[in-house]
Design a protein around this motif. Structure first.
Motif, PDB file in Angstrom:
ATOM      1  N   UNK A  66     -16.704  13.766 -27.146  1.00  0.00           N
ATOM      2  CA  UNK A  66     -17.710  13.289 -26.194  1.00  0.00           C
ATOM      3  C   UNK A  66     -19.102  13.576 -26.739  1.00  0.00           C
ATOM      4  N   UNK A  67     -19.943  12.542 -26.779  1.00  0.00           N
ATOM      5  CA  UNK A  67     -21.315  12.713 -27.229  1.00  0.00           C
ATOM      6  C   UNK A  67     -22.183  13.342 -26.165  1.00  0.00           C
ATOM      7  N   UNK A  68     -23.477  13.559 -26.461  1.00  0.00           N
ATOM      8  CA  UNK A  68     -24.384  14.171 -25.486  1.00  0.00           C
ATOM      9  C   UNK A  68     -24.458  13.412 -24.169  1.00  0.00           C
ATOM     10  N   UNK A  69     -24.240  12.087 -24.227  1.00  0.00           N
ATOM     11  CA  UNK A  69     -24.290  11.295 -23.001  1.00  0.00           C
ATOM     12  C   UNK A  69     -22.936  11.193 -22.322  1.00  0.00           C
ATOM     13  N   UNK A  70     -21.931  11.888 -22.855  1.00  0.00           N
ATOM     14  CA  UNK A  70     -20.603  11.866 -22.271  1.00  0.00           C
ATOM     15  C   UNK A  70     -19.717  10.751 -22.783  1.00  0.00           C
ATOM     16  N   UNK A  71     -20.273   9.808 -23.527  1.00  0.00           N
ATOM     17  CA  UNK A  71     -19.483   8.695 -24.049  1.00  0.00           C
ATOM     18  C   UNK A  71     -18.780   9.095 -25.341  1.00  0.00           C
ATOM     19  N   UNK A  72     -17.620   8.484 -25.630  1.00  0.00           N
ATOM     20  CA  UNK A  72     -16.894   8.834 -26.853  1.00  0.00           C
ATOM     21  C   UNK A  72     -17.691   8.487 -28.103  1.00  0.00           C
ATOM     22  N   UNK A  73     -17.625   9.367 -29.079  1.00  0.00           N
ATOM     23  CA  UNK A  73     -18.202   9.115 -30.393  1.00  0.00           C
ATOM     24  C   UNK A  73     -17.347   9.840 -31.409  1.00  0.00           C
ATOM     25  N   UNK A  74     -17.844   9.964 -32.643  1.00  0.00           N
ATOM     26  CA  UNK A  74     -17.070  10.574 -33.705  1.00  0.00           C
ATOM     27  C   UNK A  74     -16.759   9.559 -34.790  1.00  0.00           C
ATOM     28  N   UNK A  75     -16.250  10.040 -35.904  1.00  0.00           N
ATOM     29  CA  UNK A  75     -15.994   9.167 -37.045  1.00  0.00           C
ATOM     30  C   UNK A  75     -15.076   8.010 -36.682  1.00  0.00           C
ATOM     31  N   UNK A  76     -13.957   8.294 -36.028  1.00  0.00           N
ATOM     32  CA  UNK A  76     -12.987   7.248 -35.695  1.00  0.00           C
ATOM     33  C   UNK A  76     -13.587   6.253 -34.715  1.00  0.00           C
ATOM     34  N   UNK A  77     -14.285   6.750 -33.713  1.00  0.00           N
ATOM     35  CA  UNK A  77     -14.848   5.877 -32.679  1.00  0.00           C
ATOM     36  C   UNK A  77     -15.921   4.969 -33.267  1.00  0.00           C
ATOM     37  N   UNK A  78     -16.808   5.538 -34.075  1.00  0.00           N
ATOM     38  CA  UNK A  78     -17.864   4.710 -34.662  1.00  0.00           C
ATOM     39  C   UNK A  78     -17.304   3.733 -35.686  1.00  0.00           C
ATOM     40  N   UNK A  79     -16.214   4.099 -36.342  1.00  0.00           N
ATOM     41  CA  UNK A  79     -15.541   3.162 -37.243  1.00  0.00           C
ATOM     42  C   UNK A  79     -14.968   1.999 -36.440  1.00  0.00           C
ATOM     43  N   UNK A  80     -14.377   2.292 -35.284  1.00  0.00           N
ATOM     44  CA  UNK A  80     -13.852   1.226 -34.420  1.00  0.00           C
ATOM     45  C   UNK A  80     -14.974   0.303 -33.959  1.00  0.00           C
ATOM     46  N   UNK A  81     -16.112   0.870 -33.612  1.00  0.00           N
ATOM     47  CA  UNK A  81     -17.240   0.033 -33.191  1.00  0.00           C
ATOM     48  C   UNK A  81     -17.735  -0.832 -34.350  1.00  0.00           C
ATOM     49  N   UNK A  82     -17.725  -0.283 -35.553  1.00  0.00           N
ATOM     50  CA  UNK A  82     -18.121  -1.077 -36.722  1.00  0.00           C
ATOM     51  C   UNK A  82     -17.142  -2.213 -36.968  1.00  0.00           C
ATOM     52  N   UNK A  83     -15.860  -1.968 -36.737  1.00  0.00           N
ATOM     53  CA  UNK A  83     -14.843  -3.020 -36.854  1.00  0.00           C
ATOM     54  C   UNK A  83     -15.148  -4.154 -35.888  1.00  0.00           C
ATOM     55  N   UNK A  84     -15.460  -3.813 -34.665  1.00  0.00           N
ATOM     56  CA  UNK A  84     -15.771  -4.843 -33.671  1.00  0.00           C
ATOM     57  C   UNK A  84     -16.998  -5.657 -34.101  1.00  0.00           C
ATOM     58  N   UNK A  85     -17.989  -4.982 -34.670  1.00  0.00           N
ATOM     59  CA  UNK A  85     -19.184  -5.681 -35.133  1.00  0.00           C
ATOM     60  C   UNK A  85     -18.844  -6.651 -36.260  1.00  0.00           C
ATOM     61  N   UNK A  86     -18.004  -6.207 -37.209  1.00  0.00           N
ATOM     62  CA  UNK A  86     -17.632  -7.083 -38.318  1.00  0.00           C
ATOM     63  C   UNK A  86     -16.833  -8.285 -37.844  1.00  0.00           C
ATOM     64  N   UNK A  87     -16.008  -8.091 -36.821  1.00  0.00           N
ATOM     65  CA  UNK A  87     -15.190  -9.183 -36.306  1.00  0.00           C
ATOM     66  C   UNK A  87     -15.944 -10.038 -35.289  1.00  0.00           C
ATOM     67  N   UNK A  88     -17.156  -9.609 -34.933  1.00  0.00           N
ATOM     68  CA  UNK A  88     -17.970 -10.325 -33.947  1.00  0.00           C
ATOM     69  C   UNK A  88     -17.216 -10.497 -32.636  1.00  0.00           C
ATOM     70  N   UNK A  89     -16.612  -9.393 -32.176  1.00  0.00           N
ATOM     71  CA  UNK A  89     -15.887  -9.424 -30.905  1.00  0.00           C
ATOM     72  C   UNK A  89     -16.449  -8.350 -29.989  1.00  0.00           C
ATOM     73  N   UNK A  90     -16.266  -8.562 -28.700  1.00  0.00           N
ATOM     74  CA  UNK A  90     -16.676  -7.586 -27.704  1.00  0.00           C
ATOM     75  C   UNK A  90     -15.566  -6.553 -27.549  1.00  0.00           C
ATOM     76  N   UNK A  91     -15.956  -5.278 -27.479  1.00  0.00           N
ATOM     77  CA  UNK A  91     -14.977  -4.200 -27.378  1.00  0.00           C
ATOM     78  C   UNK A  91     -15.434  -3.160 -26.364  1.00  0.00           C
ATOM     79  N   UNK A  92     -14.484  -2.447 -25.822  1.00  0.00           N
ATOM     80  CA  UNK A  92     -14.759  -1.273 -25.004  1.00  0.00           C
ATOM     81  C   UNK A  92     -14.022  -0.086 -25.605  1.00  0.00           C
ATOM     82  N   UNK A  93     -14.531   1.118 -25.360  1.00  0.00           N
ATOM     83  CA  UNK A  93     -13.883   2.345 -25.830  1.00  0.00           C
ATOM     84  C   UNK A  93     -13.703   3.266 -24.636  1.00  0.00           C
ATOM     85  N   UNK A  94     -12.477   3.663 -24.402  1.00  0.00           N
ATOM     86  CA  UNK A  94     -12.168   4.523 -23.264  1.00  0.00           C
ATOM     87  C   UNK A  94     -11.452   5.769 -23.747  1.00  0.00           C
ATOM     88  N   UNK A  95     -11.891   6.930 -23.279  1.00  0.00           N
ATOM     89  CA  UNK A  95     -11.257   8.195 -23.644  1.00  0.00           C
ATOM     90  C   UNK A  95     -10.151   8.530 -22.657  1.00  0.00           C
TER      91      UNK A  95
END
Length: 281
Positions: A66-95
């Motif tokens: 959990x990041x300072x704002x309470x939302x998930x972060x970390x190497x794996x999470x930010x890698x997943x967000x980068x994947x979504x950006x490369x695929x140009x798709x909308x994504x959500x991340x839930x802990x």
């Protein structure tokens, strides 16, 4: 393949006129899990009309937390967000709680698990997974004030090596460093404490945990990783990948392709340097 970089830029091969590389203590080794010969045409993500739902855990830094704002972060999470950006798709991340992630995926409460769940034959029998984007290297760590040699079968002869009793690392040490003098501990913190006090020469354990300890307050700058990494699947597993349901093969292929492109364009290295200031590799 391991790239060694200083800062956030992957340096080209050195030439005779280039300045000397930075000291080892200032360099970070970045692992490469992708085969350059396997690149093919770009794979698009299937269109479902809704965001792709990633499931993770928020209690395993630096991989996912959990990041300072309470939302998930970390190497794996930010890698997943980068994947979504490369695929140009909308994504959500839930802990969710770690031990519920695969059940939630199976029950269609999410589409992809992005967490440090080991890839095993049991998992592959029920789910699909991308190629590994991270593995668990075994490493040696030693005090920096003793001038100890880099580990080898001969160099460790008669040297005391702390290991966790009954672990894969203890088995590997016995098999490949038979002349070492293992000292077994019940947990890693006890082994690290003994090394800090000078009661053992080395500790052999999971590289990620050792890297975090070496760079942390408790180590007191006493010790450093020494020698190379050990990645034998039989002992230390296949690593981790993005996990999907078996019927989502098209999504899994798109995730695999996106991970390759994230490596190619340097985003993987950027994220790795952010979350692993001391590399476990």
């Amino acid at each position: 393949m391991i790239l060694v970089v200083a800062g956030a830029t992957v340096a080209p091969p050195a030439r005779a006129e280039d300045p000397p590389p930075p000291p080892a203590a200032e360099r970070v080794a970045i692992p490469n899990f992708w085969n350059p010969r396997s690149r093919g045409e770009r794979v698009e993500a299937p269109q479902t009309g809704r965001p792709v739902r990633f499931l993770t855990d928020d209690e395993f830094p630096p991989m996912h937390f959990a990041g300072p704002d309470g939302n998930p972060t970390g190497f794996v999470v930010e890698l997943a967000r980068a994947v979504c950006e490369r695929l140009a798709i909308s994504c959500t991340v839930q802990a969710r709680r770690f031990d519920t992630l695969l059940d939630a995926l199976n029950e269609r409460q999410g589409d992809v698990v992005a967490a440090a769940i080991p890839l095993t034959p049991t998992l592959r029998a029920k789910f699909l997974a991308t190629r590994p984007y991270f593995r668990w290297p075994a490493r040696f760590v030693a005090r920096t004030d003793r001038g100890l040699p880099a580990p080898s079968a001969e160099a460790l002869a008669g040297r005391s090596v702390g290991v966790i009793g009954g672990s894969a690392h203890a088995a590997y040490l016995k098999a490949f460093f038979p002349k070492a003098a293992p000292r077994e501990f019940t947990d890693l913190s006890a082994a690290e404490g003994a090394l800090r006090r000078g009661e053992t020469d080395y500790v052999f354990a999971d590289g990620l945990n050792l890297a975090l300890w070496v760079g942390g307050f408790e180590a007191g700058h006493c010790c450093a990783l020494i020698g190379g990494d050990y990645l034998e699947n039989r002992y230390f597993g296949e690593g981790i990948g993005l996990v999907t349901r078996q019927e989502d093969a098209a999504l899994s292929r798109a995730l695999d392709d996106a991970l390759q492109r994230i490596w190619d364009d340097g985003k993987y290295a950027e994220l790795y340097l952010r979350f692993f200031p001391i590399s476990p590799f």
